[in-house]
Design a protein around this motif. Structure first.
Motif, mmCIF file in Angstrom:
data_model
loop_
_atom_site.group_PDB
_atom_site.id
_atom_site.type_symbol
_atom_site.label_atom_id
_atom_site.label_comp_id
_atom_site.label_asym_id
_atom_site.label_seq_id
_atom_site.Cartn_x
_atom_site.Cartn_y
_atom_site.Cartn_z
ATOM 1 N N THR A 1 -21.568 16.206 42.614
ATOM 2 C CA THR A 1 -21.494 17.005 42.097
ATOM 3 C C THR A 1 -20.826 17.576 41.871
ATOM 4 O OG1 THR A 1 -24.152 18.325 42.863
ATOM 5 C CG2 THR A 1 -22.128 19.548 41.676
ATOM 6 N N LEU A 2 -19.856 16.771 42.822
ATOM 7 C CA LEU A 2 -18.025 17.324 42.449
ATOM 8 C C LEU A 2 -17.942 16.100 41.287
ATOM 9 C CD1 LEU A 2 -15.200 18.914 42.425
ATOM 10 C CD2 LEU A 2 -14.803 17.222 44.892
ATOM 11 N N ASN A 3 -18.033 15.093 41.664
ATOM 12 C CA ASN A 3 -17.906 13.884 40.729
ATOM 13 C C ASN A 3 -18.557 13.660 39.082
ATOM 14 O OD1 ASN A 3 -16.531 12.438 42.494
ATOM 15 N ND2 ASN A 3 -17.788 10.938 43.022
ATOM 16 N N GLU B 1 -15.601 14.281 35.804
ATOM 17 C CA GLU B 1 -16.453 13.651 34.581
ATOM 18 C C GLU B 1 -16.021 14.685 33.455
ATOM 19 O OE1 GLU B 1 -20.379 11.266 35.115
ATOM 20 O OE2 GLU B 1 -18.572 9.902 37.063
ATOM 21 N N ASP B 2 -16.837 15.779 33.541
ATOM 22 C CA ASP B 2 -16.984 16.859 32.330
ATOM 23 C C ASP B 2 -15.894 16.734 32.254
ATOM 24 O OD1 ASP B 2 -19.562 16.397 32.328
ATOM 25 O OD2 ASP B 2 -19.928 18.166 33.453
ATOM 26 N N TYR B 3 -14.964 17.501 32.734
ATOM 27 C CA TYR B 3 -14.020 17.981 33.001
ATOM 28 C C TYR B 3 -12.580 16.961 32.544
ATOM 29 C CZ TYR B 3 -8.364 18.386 33.984
ATOM 30 O OH TYR B 3 -7.334 19.165 33.573
ATOM 31 N N MET C 1 -4.008 16.723 40.436
ATOM 32 C CA MET C 1 -4.940 17.882 41.603
ATOM 33 C C MET C 1 -5.946 17.379 41.077
ATOM 34 S SD MET C 1 -5.559 21.090 43.045
ATOM 35 C CE MET C 1 -6.110 22.209 42.366
ATOM 36 N N ILE C 2 -6.928 17.143 40.141
ATOM 37 C CA ILE C 2 -7.328 16.375 39.793
ATOM 38 C C ILE C 2 -8.250 15.165 40.851
ATOM 39 C CG2 ILE C 2 -9.475 14.343 38.485
ATOM 40 C CD1 ILE C 2 -9.159 17.340 37.600
ATOM 41 N N ASN C 3 -6.826 13.744 40.965
ATOM 42 C CA ASN C 3 -7.065 13.206 41.982
ATOM 43 C C ASN C 3 -6.908 13.683 43.386
ATOM 44 O OD1 ASN C 3 -5.746 10.895 40.298
ATOM 45 N ND2 ASN C 3 -3.894 10.951 41.008
ATOM 46 N N TRP C 4 -6.945 14.955 43.724
ATOM 47 C CA TRP C 4 -6.740 15.164 45.641
ATOM 48 C C TRP C 4 -7.986 15.365 45.182
ATOM 49 C CZ3 TRP C 4 -8.351 20.859 46.778
ATOM 50 C CH2 TRP C 4 -7.976 20.445 47.878
#
Length: 177
Positions: free
Chosen positions: A17-19, A23-25, A1-4
């Motif tokens: 923003t998504l990156n 990174e936080d996740y 999921m993260i790779n997607w």
């Protein structure tokens, strides 16, 4: 999921923003893994090992909840009665009194902020695994009690069982309905 999520084609501002969020996740996931490892190591020490085994025999109680109980309560024997334990956790009704009038309300907002929510969450799992608790939960709901209020009653029953297991040093036995 993260790779997607990392491969989605986005505008530059959305990508940044998504990156940042990813990174936080990932940092939090790594921290959770580290903390879980520390909790596991602590649970294997001579001070906690036997009590963790006892508590994990109770439906709905896993390693994290067992260790939270043991570290927050420190010693079950400091509560002479079940009512004292309920008061500590926050499973006592609020009361309002004025002159000769006294009313009893919902459970008090004053609670042990770690254990009460964990115990309520454990109760949702326990009603799925313990036939006696499932039966009692269904009975309470059938009598018209809202599910969230019924689970509070189940949590109090679960707390009584946790107390019994720790005080008597016996593994939990599922009740037969």
């Amino acid at each position: 999921m993260i790779n997607w999520l990392k491969e989605i084609d986005l505008s530059l501002s959305l990508r940044l923003t998504l990156n940042g969020l990813l990174e936080d996740y990932e940092r939090l996931a790594e921290k959770k893994k580290c903390i879980t490892k520390q909790i596991t190591e602590l649970s294997r020490t001579s001070r906690y090992e036997q009590d963790v085994k006892l508590l994990r025999s109770v439906p709905g109680i896993g390693l994290v909840i067992a260790m939270a109980f043991l570290t927050e309560l420190e010693n079950m024997n400091r509560f002479k009665t079940f009512d004292q334990l309920c008061s500590f956790i926050g499973f006592v009704p609020s009361t309002k009194s004025s002159g000769e009038k006294e009313s009893v309300g919902e459970i008090t907002s004053r609670a042990q902020v770690i254990l009460r929510p964990l115990l309520i969450e454990a109760s949702w799992i326990a009603v799925q695994k313990d036939p006696a608790l499932a039966c009692r939960y269904a009975e309470l709901c059938h009598k018209g009690l809202m599910p969230n209020k019924a689970i509070i009653r189940i949590a109090k029953k679960l707390l009584r069982r946790i107390r019994f297991v720790l005080k008597n040093k016996e593994l939990y036995k599922l009740e037969v309905v």
